[in-house]
Design a protein around this motif. Structure first.
Motif, short mmCIF file in Angstrom:
data_model
loop_
_atom_site.label_atom_id
_atom_site.label_comp_id
_atom_site.label_asym_id
_atom_site.label_seq_id
_atom_site.Cartn_x
_atom_site.Cartn_y
_atom_site.Cartn_z
N MET A 1 0.85 -1.20 0.00
CA MET A 1 0.00 0.00 0.00
C MET A 1 0.89 1.26 0.00
SD MET A 1 -3.05 1.00 2.69
CE MET A 1 -2.13 0.56 4.15
N ASN A 2 0.58 2.18 -0.91
CA ASN A 2 1.30 3.45 -0.91
C ASN A 2 0.76 4.31 0.23
OD1 ASN A 2 3.07 3.21 -2.96
ND2 ASN A 2 1.69 4.08 -4.52
N ARG A 3 1.65 4.74 1.09
CA ARG A 3 1.17 5.54 2.22
C ARG A 3 1.16 7.02 1.83
NH1 ARG A 3 4.17 4.29 7.53
NH2 ARG A 3 6.00 4.57 6.23
N ILE A 4 0.21 7.74 2.41
CA ILE A 4 0.08 9.17 2.11
C ILE A 4 0.27 9.94 3.42
CG2 ILE A 4 -1.51 10.98 1.32
CD1 ILE A 4 -2.81 8.88 -0.51
N TYR A 5 1.23 10.83 3.43
CA TYR A 5 1.55 11.57 4.65
C TYR A 5 0.94 12.96 4.57
CZ TYR A 5 4.31 13.46 8.49
OH TYR A 5 4.70 14.04 9.68
N LEU A 6 -0.05 13.19 5.42
CA LEU A 6 -0.68 14.53 5.46
C LEU A 6 -0.60 15.07 6.89
CD1 LEU A 6 -3.78 14.05 3.11
CD2 LEU A 6 -1.65 15.28 2.64
N ASP A 7 0.61 15.02 7.44
CA ASP A 7 0.82 15.51 8.80
C ASP A 7 2.10 16.35 8.86
OD1 ASP A 7 0.04 15.88 11.38
OD2 ASP A 7 0.78 13.96 12.12
N LEU B 1 -8.37 6.15 8.79
CA LEU B 1 -7.54 6.67 7.69
C LEU B 1 -6.17 6.01 7.71
CD1 LEU B 1 -8.39 10.49 7.61
CD2 LEU B 1 -8.61 8.89 5.70
N ASP B 2 -5.64 5.80 8.91
CA ASP B 2 -4.32 5.18 9.04
C ASP B 2 -4.36 3.77 8.44
OD1 ASP B 2 -1.63 5.27 9.84
OD2 ASP B 2 -2.08 4.13 11.65
N MET B 3 -5.47 3.07 8.63
CA MET B 3 -5.58 1.73 8.06
C MET B 3 -5.61 1.77 6.54
SD MET B 3 -8.08 0.14 10.90
CE MET B 3 -8.66 -1.25 10.01
N GLU B 4 -6.01 2.93 6.00
CA GLU B 4 -5.98 3.11 4.53
C GLU B 4 -4.63 3.69 4.10
OE1 GLU B 4 -8.34 2.47 2.30
OE2 GLU B 4 -9.98 1.92 3.65
N GLY B 5 -3.71 3.85 5.04
CA GLY B 5 -2.38 4.36 4.71
C GLY B 5 -2.29 5.87 4.68
N HIS C 1 -7.14 10.65 -3.81
CA HIS C 1 -7.29 9.36 -3.13
C HIS C 1 -7.96 9.56 -1.76
CE1 HIS C 1 -6.52 5.20 -2.17
NE2 HIS C 1 -6.03 5.59 -0.99
N VAL C 2 -7.54 10.59 -1.05
CA VAL C 2 -8.16 10.85 0.26
C VAL C 2 -9.63 11.20 0.07
CG1 VAL C 2 -8.07 12.28 2.34
CG2 VAL C 2 -5.95 11.57 1.24
N LEU C 3 -9.92 11.95 -0.97
CA LEU C 3 -11.32 12.31 -1.24
C LEU C 3 -12.17 11.07 -1.55
CD1 LEU C 3 -10.90 15.59 -3.32
CD2 LEU C 3 -11.94 15.38 -1.04
N GLU C 4 -11.49 10.05 -2.03
CA GLU C 4 -12.20 8.80 -2.35
C GLU C 4 -12.42 7.96 -1.08
OE1 GLU C 4 -10.36 7.22 -5.98
OE2 GLU C 4 -10.75 5.25 -5.03
N VAL C 5 -11.39 7.84 -0.24
CA VAL C 5 -11.52 6.92 0.91
C VAL C 5 -12.16 7.56 2.14
CG1 VAL C 5 -9.58 5.47 0.19
CG2 VAL C 5 -9.14 7.33 1.80
#
Ligand SMILES: Cc1ncc(COP(=O)(O)O)c(C=O)c1O
Length: 387
Positions: free
Chosen positions: A1-7, A310-314, A363-367
């Protein structure tokens, strides 16, 4: 899974260029810059070069730059150092400061100092007139942050500085979230003390600066050596300092371009959220919010549950709540903006960085909307509303 960092308001990854620049100081260039021999003397120019690079960015004299262990220490030094030098008096600060300022002030209050906490409007912004009204003849310091870490709200530091200048009171700003992202020249902002940290701008953790205008009365917090002109003792974190200098120059070179791009991404994100979810509120006034931050309050759902899903979705984000000893306390910043506790507890902070892409936001808007819908169905908050 590609992780997305928004922090990115929490911290940022060290840029490879910064790491490369630091590496020799973790290897062959290990000397102590205070040593008179060649090992020390070959390191010293690098310390001074980094100081110059950061001073240039702040429009300051290098003599004003004091290296510290990070934003927290810089904030503590500004607040307590001025108080120690004055011995007694009154401090003006705001209800939305980072705990490093907030708790330093409340600690001083326990020791006999007085403090006034300036409120904010529902946009999370301080009114300079309130600062003016709070000043007293015995005021020794005003401390107002530049950009709030939770909401991204930009504070009117320049306006406040014309008030403090007229009153002859030193002004400190915590610019940890704005340095390298917005212009932060000390003379333009009109501040006497400014706290900054490297790890918010793709530099290393554990290194910061307090910029101190010449003539500001301030005592050191850490004594026991002559480093930093006796203002902050201890052998310098030379690798960190060199990394901070490099990160500063790199950040400035791309600053305008990065944040114009993030402003467009923010609009895309907010529009998408508002189109796909009901009862979600983007906190703050967009015109006064730094574009990398989206503080989002979602009704009938807890922030922690959204964060974990969200973390479980990466996808890594943070909540607007401080989680202390197992109980969820609403963020002092959101409460100060007049938000109800239960909505404050349903707040997430998405903070974008230089590497954030449109595809990641999409992707975030999707999940994210399905997560909110699922949690709302399970939420006791929704059920109690329904009863
Ligand atoms: C506004 C603000 N001030 C101070 C700090 C503390 O900085 P550091 O983590 O370098 O101690 C932070 C970091 O989260 C911050 O956002």
């Amino acid at each position: 899974m590609n992780r997305i960092y928004l922090d990115h308001n929490a911290t940022t990854p060290v840029r490879p260029e910064v790491r490369d620049r630091m590496l020799p100081f973790l290897g062959e260039l290990f000397g102590n810059p205070s040593s008179a021999h060649s090992f020390g003397q070959e390191v010293k120019p690098h310390l001074e070069e980094a100081r110059q690079r950061i001073a240039d960015q702040l429009g300051a004299n290098p003599a004003q730059i004091v290296f510290t262990s990070g934003g927290t220490e810089s904030d503590n030094m500004a607040v307590k150092g001025v108080a120690f030098a004055a011995e007694k008096g009154h401090i003006v600060t705001t209800v939305i400061e980072h705990p490093a300022v907030m708790q330093a002030v409340s600690w001083l209050v326990k020791k006999g100092f007085e403090a006034t906490y300036i409120p904010v409007g529902s946009d999370g912004v301080v009114n300079p007139d309130d600062v003016k009204r709070a000043l007293r003849p015995e005021t020794i310091l005003v401390s107002v942050m530049h950009v709030n870490n939770e909401t991204g709200a930009i504070q009117p530091v320049e306006e406040i500085s014309s008030i403090t200048k007229e009153a002859g009171v030193p002004l400190h700003t915590d610019a940890v979230q704005s340095f390298g992202k917005l212009p932060t020249r000390v003379d333009d902002l009109g501040v006497d003390l400014m706290s900054i940290a490297a790890h918010k701008i793709y530099g290393p953790k554990g290194i910061g600066v307090l910029s101190i205008r010449k003539g500001t009365r301030i005592d050191p917090l850490i004594i026991g050596g002559a480093q930093e002109k006796r203002r902050r003792s201890g052998t310098e974190n030379i690798a960190g300092i060199v990394g901070f200098g490099e990160a500063t120059v790199l950040a400035e070179a791309e600053r305008e371009q990065v944040y114009a791009r993030l402003a467009a991404l923010r609009r895309r994100f907010v529009t998408g959220l508002e189109a796909s979810l009901t009862e979600v509120y983007v906190n703050g006034d967009a015109a006064r919010t730094f574009p990398s931050t989206v503080s989002l309050s979602v009704s009938h759902v807890e922030g922690e549950s959204m964060l974990l899903s969200l973390d479980m979705e990466g996808v890594a984000v943070s909540t607007g709540s401080a989680c202390s000893s197992g109980s969820l306390e609403p963020s002092h910043v959101l409460v100060a903006m007049g938000m109800e506790t239960v909505l404050a507890q349903g707040t997430l902070r998405f903070s974008m960085g230089r590497g954030t892409t449109e595809a990641e936001i999409d992707h975030v808007l999707e999940v994210f909307p399905p997560i909110v819908e699922r949690l709302r169905k399970m939420s006791p908050l929704t059920r109690s509303q329904a009863c």
